[in-house]
Design a protein around this motif. Sequence first.
Motif, mmCIF file in Angstrom:
data_model
loop_
_atom_site.group_PDB
_atom_site.id
_atom_site.type_symbol
_atom_site.label_atom_id
_atom_site.label_comp_id
_atom_site.label_asym_id
_atom_site.label_seq_id
_atom_site.Cartn_x
_atom_site.Cartn_y
_atom_site.Cartn_z
ATOM 1 N N ARG A 191 0.835 -1.211 0.000
ATOM 2 C CA ARG A 191 0.000 0.000 0.000
ATOM 3 C C ARG A 191 0.866 1.256 0.000
ATOM 4 N N THR A 239 2.994 1.404 -3.559
ATOM 5 C CA THR A 239 2.301 1.378 -4.863
ATOM 6 C C THR A 239 0.845 1.808 -4.804
ATOM 7 N N GLY A 240 0.263 1.951 -3.604
ATOM 8 C CA GLY A 240 -1.137 2.300 -3.485
ATOM 9 C C GLY A 240 -2.082 1.150 -3.765
ATOM 10 N N ARG A 249 -4.309 0.043 -10.697
ATOM 11 C CA ARG A 249 -3.621 1.301 -10.982
ATOM 12 C C ARG A 249 -2.583 1.585 -9.907
ATOM 13 N N ILE A 250 -1.367 1.820 -10.331
ATOM 14 C CA ILE A 250 -0.243 2.012 -9.419
ATOM 15 C C ILE A 250 -0.036 3.493 -9.116
ATOM 16 N N HIS A 251 0.109 3.814 -7.839
ATOM 17 C CA HIS A 251 0.472 5.164 -7.392
ATOM 18 C C HIS A 251 1.813 5.026 -6.673
ATOM 19 N N ILE A 252 2.895 5.258 -7.390
ATOM 20 C CA ILE A 252 4.220 4.934 -6.915
ATOM 21 C C ILE A 252 4.720 5.931 -5.861
ATOM 22 N N ASP A 253 5.389 5.414 -4.847
ATOM 23 C CA ASP A 253 6.068 6.241 -3.865
ATOM 24 C C ASP A 253 7.476 6.503 -4.396
ATOM 25 N N GLU A 254 7.700 7.682 -4.923
ATOM 26 C CA GLU A 254 8.962 7.981 -5.593
ATOM 27 C C GLU A 254 10.128 8.153 -4.626
#
Length: 271
Positions: free
Chosen positions: A192, A195-196, A229-234
Amino acid sequence: MVQDIAPSVFSNAYTPWPPDERSRAVMFRGKSMIVSEQTWNVPLISELPEQKGSFRYLFSIDSVRYYLAAYQEKIPGYALHSLYEIRAAAPRKELFAAYTAYHLYTWYENHRFCGKCGGKTVHDDHQRMLYCPACQLQVFPTISPAVIIGVTNGERLLLSKYAHGSYSHYALLAGFTEIGETVEETVRREVREETGLEVQNIRYWGSQPWGCDCGVLMGFFCDLKGSDRIHIDETELAVAEWKNWKEVPDGIDDVSLTSEMMRTFRKQWMQ
């Protein structure tokens, strides 16, 4: 994997006998180690130019005992190599010895003084333990639990690349277990946070000691739950993307849990 050294046998029993003619000396400087430039073995104690000082018993492989020694330069036939170089070139048994010795070396270095009263710690003669004569605090080897996570979505596997460090290959998600959580909760949290995504059907796959990070790795596969859908932690990752099993690398080596889990996923769909 790194611990698979059969037919050789590893023993971590704390049996601190004096060194014999077959005993080997392990010497570190930072995250580098003195090894042979041909065989990747550490030197025999009898090969050291200076044989003064104490040798701290670490473990044995077959009938050969390994001891931690103070760093010495200019040992004929030996040179300083990083653990990364050793991983890339050393035979399995020598690599496992290096990683395991580094784990113990780090623990000894980080606990020379008592964390409770600041007194100097001493070695126990009967078990692998440091204790403080001043306040009686006992300190045992530190092992950090971490998870390796194979997130699956049908024929696809979630692969990532780290945002920092020198490792540039594809890897699975990973992270250390925090205080108060189970390893299954670590799996959910790490996925989580990085990547969300949400996951379900978490299942244990296997484990391995990983001495270069002073940890034990536990591998889990799990299935995607909900949106892909991926929300990446940069701050943690440079890349996180779904790969069809045909695109999943066949691992970069034969020693890491990550590579073995990638191969397992590929083989599942090849059959």
